[in-house]
Design an enzyme around this catalytic site. Structure first.
Site, PDB file in Angstrom:
ATOM      1  N   HIS A 213      -1.349  -1.370  -4.274  1.00 28.27           N
ATOM      2  CA  HIS A 213      -2.629  -1.124  -3.531  1.00 28.27           C
ATOM      3  C   HIS A 213      -2.475   0.425  -3.342  1.00 28.27           C
ATOM      4  CE1 HIS A 213      -5.933  -2.199  -1.113  1.00 28.27           C
ATOM      5  NE2 HIS A 213      -5.611  -1.308  -0.297  1.00 28.27           N
TER       6      HIS A 213
ATOM      7  N   SER B  51       2.857  -0.644   6.092  1.00 24.38           N
ATOM      8  CA  SER B  51       3.918  -0.274   7.197  1.00 24.38           C
ATOM      9  C   SER B  51       4.634  -1.279   7.116  1.00 24.38           C
ATOM     10  CB  SER B  51       3.640   0.011   8.567  1.00 24.38           C
ATOM     11  OG  SER B  51       2.394  -0.506   8.898  1.00 24.38           O
TER      12      SER B  51
ATOM     13  N   PHE C 153      -6.805   4.623   8.261  1.00 23.90           N
ATOM     14  CA  PHE C 153      -5.369   4.758   8.632  1.00 23.90           C
ATOM     15  C   PHE C 153      -4.416   3.425   8.430  1.00 23.90           C
ATOM     16  CE2 PHE C 153      -7.979   7.574  10.640  1.00 23.90           C
ATOM     17  CZ  PHE C 153      -7.703   8.995  10.507  1.00 23.90           C
ATOM     18  N   GLY C 154      -3.353   3.787   8.074  1.00 19.74           N
ATOM     19  CA  GLY C 154      -2.466   2.620   7.830  1.00 19.74           C
ATOM     20  C   GLY C 154      -1.649   2.512   9.577  1.00 19.74           C
ATOM     21  N   GLY C 155      -0.952   1.676   9.720  1.00 23.55           N
ATOM     22  CA  GLY C 155      -0.223   1.294  10.944  1.00 23.55           C
ATOM     23  C   GLY C 155      -1.221   0.829  12.093  1.00 23.55           C
TER      24      GLY C 155
ATOM     25  N   ASP D 249      -4.722   3.529  -1.978  1.00 29.79           N
ATOM     26  CA  ASP D 249      -5.687   3.806  -0.979  1.00 29.79           C
ATOM     27  C   ASP D 249      -6.642   4.970  -1.300  1.00 29.79           C
ATOM     28  OD1 ASP D 249      -6.122   1.427   0.945  1.00 29.79           O
ATOM     29  OD2 ASP D 249      -4.285   1.826   1.383  1.00 29.79           O
TER      30      ASP D 249
ATOM     31  N   MET E  40     -12.005   3.875  -0.559  1.00 36.56           N
ATOM     32  CA  MET E  40     -12.975   4.341   0.803  1.00 36.56           C
ATOM     33  C   MET E  40     -13.643   5.609   0.708  1.00 36.56           C
ATOM     34  SD  MET E  40      -9.656   2.961   3.010  1.00 36.56           S
ATOM     35  CE  MET E  40      -8.564   3.060   1.740  1.00 36.56           C
TER      36      MET E  40
ATOM     37  N   SER F  98       0.982  -1.215  -0.147  1.00 35.24           N
ATOM     38  CA  SER F  98       0.114   0.060  -0.030  1.00 35.24           C
ATOM     39  C   SER F  98       0.914   1.279   0.062  1.00 35.24           C
ATOM     40  CB  SER F  98      -0.810   0.001   1.362  1.00 35.24           C
ATOM     41  OG  SER F  98      -1.418   1.456   1.342  1.00 35.24           O
TER      42      SER F  98
ATOM     43  N   MET G  51      -9.074   7.724  -0.073  1.00 36.38           N
ATOM     44  CA  MET G  51      -9.954   8.203   1.135  1.00 36.38           C
ATOM     45  C   MET G  51     -10.613   9.725   0.976  1.00 36.38           C
ATOM     46  SD  MET G  51      -7.500   6.901   4.203  1.00 36.38           S
ATOM     47  CE  MET G  51      -6.882   5.346   4.348  1.00 36.38           C
TER      48      MET G  51
ATOM     49  N   MET H  23     -11.463  -6.054   5.457  1.00 36.83           N
ATOM     50  CA  MET H  23     -10.581  -5.181   6.048  1.00 36.83           C
ATOM     51  C   MET H  23     -10.406  -5.909   7.404  1.00 36.83           C
ATOM     52  SD  MET H  23     -10.143  -2.711   4.336  1.00 36.83           S
ATOM     53  CE  MET H  23      -9.427  -1.885   5.495  1.00 36.83           C
TER      54      MET H  23
ATOM     55  N   ASP I 151      -6.669  -6.689   4.066  1.00 33.47           N
ATOM     56  CA  ASP I 151      -5.882  -5.467   4.034  1.00 33.47           C
ATOM     57  C   ASP I 151      -6.157  -4.905   5.696  1.00 33.47           C
ATOM     58  OD1 ASP I 151      -5.178  -2.843   3.665  1.00 33.47           O
ATOM     59  OD2 ASP I 151      -6.869  -2.512   2.670  1.00 33.47           O
ATOM     60  N   GLY I 152      -4.934  -4.627   6.391  1.00 34.05           N
ATOM     61  CA  GLY I 152      -4.880  -3.933   7.374  1.00 34.05           C
ATOM     62  C   GLY I 152      -4.155  -4.800   8.531  1.00 34.05           C
ATOM     63  N   GLY I 153      -3.065  -4.147   8.814  1.00 35.18           N
ATOM     64  CA  GLY I 153      -2.124  -4.791   9.959  1.00 35.18           C
ATOM     65  C   GLY I 153      -1.682  -6.314   9.491  1.00 35.18           C
TER      66      GLY I 153
ATOM     67  N   HIS J 144      -8.441   0.764  -3.865  1.00 36.22           N
ATOM     68  CA  HIS J 144      -9.409   0.562  -2.698  1.00 36.22           C
ATOM     69  C   HIS J 144     -10.010   2.038  -2.620  1.00 36.22           C
ATOM     70  CE1 HIS J 144      -9.551  -0.538   1.900  1.00 36.22           C
ATOM     71  NE2 HIS J 144     -10.892  -0.328   1.189  1.00 36.22           N
TER      72      HIS J 144
END
Ligand code: DX5
Ligand code: ZN
Length: 218
Positions: free
Chosen positions: A32, A197, A142-144, A34, A67, A9, A36, A136, A174-176, A65
């Site tokens: 990816h 991240s 938010f990332g991270g 993102d 959002m 991402s 927003m 998700m 997607d996420g973490g 993606h």
């Protein structure tokens, strides 16, 4: 299982040298992107113009993606900007099947995503209209953030529905996603993995992609 698809991402990239950062993960399968809008999620990223500049520096699949609210109004701008796969949120549209049909008619892959609190069951009957589902594993915006392991149940339900019905649909998460979490996501049945991240937070993003791919090859 097929070779895992890695999709870094660029939200976690250094925007002041975006082209260089995209080229730094030339060994990744997809990129990816993102998007927003500050309404659907409480954060703003960028729009079609920046997406187009990313498309100019790579031949990799652009995994976009959205959002955003009213995705119907915007999808064509992202297709024109070079999106290969357009993912919208089911919470943001009244007619996810109509939007999927529109995307496929335009020649791009159609994907839908769900926030962690949105159940998958109501959408299982419509899977054949899609090429991809993005689960998700954090609240979008938010990332991270920390991976939510309970979302893997959604992945397992999807895996079962796809395999039982012989559907040709990818499950992306997607996420973490990191060295600590990617294996469990792969075991639950994910095909594609977004990592922000865990790729751009490392001194060598390409090596991070390689390591994540190795860990996801279960
Ligand atoms: C979150 C975005 C993610 C984010 C992932 O709203 O959709 O794609 O960039 O970042 P990490 O991998 O850091 O959780
Ligand atoms: Zn994303």
């Amino acid at each position: 299982m097929a070779t895992p698809i890695l999709s870094p991402s660029i939200l976690a990239a250094d925007f002041s040298r975006l082209g260089e950062q995209v080229r730094a993960v030339a060994n990744a399968d997809w990129i990816h992107v993102d998007i927003m809008d500050g309404h659907f999620v409480p954060n703003l990223s960028f729009g079609p113009d920046i997406t187009k500049t990313v498309d100019k520096v790579t031949d990799q699949v652009l995994d976009v993606h959205l959002m955003i609210e009213n995705p119907e109004q915007w999808v064509d701008s992202y297709i024109d900007a070079g999106a290969d796969c357009v993912i919208f949120h089911v919470e943001a549209t009244e007619d996810h099947v109509a939007l999927a049909k529109h995307l496929r008619n335009k020649g791009v892959r159609a994907g839908f995503s769900l926030k962690p609190g949105t159940p998958i069951e109501p959408y299982l009957a419509d899977l054949a209209h899609f090429d991809l589902v993005l689960v998700m594993s954090v609240e979008p915006g938010f990332g991270g953030q920390s991976f939510m392991p309970d979302q893997l149940e959604k992945v397992r339900i999807l895996r079962e529905a796809i395999d039982t019905n012989g559907l040709d649909i990818l499950i992306e998460i997607d996420g973490g996603i990191s060295e600590k979490t990617i294996e469990s996501a792969a075991q639950a049945g994910c095909d594609a993995f977004v990592a922000g991240s865990a790729v751009y937070g490392k001194p060598d993003p390409a090596a991070a992609v390689e390591e994540l791919r190795r860990l996801a090859s279960v």
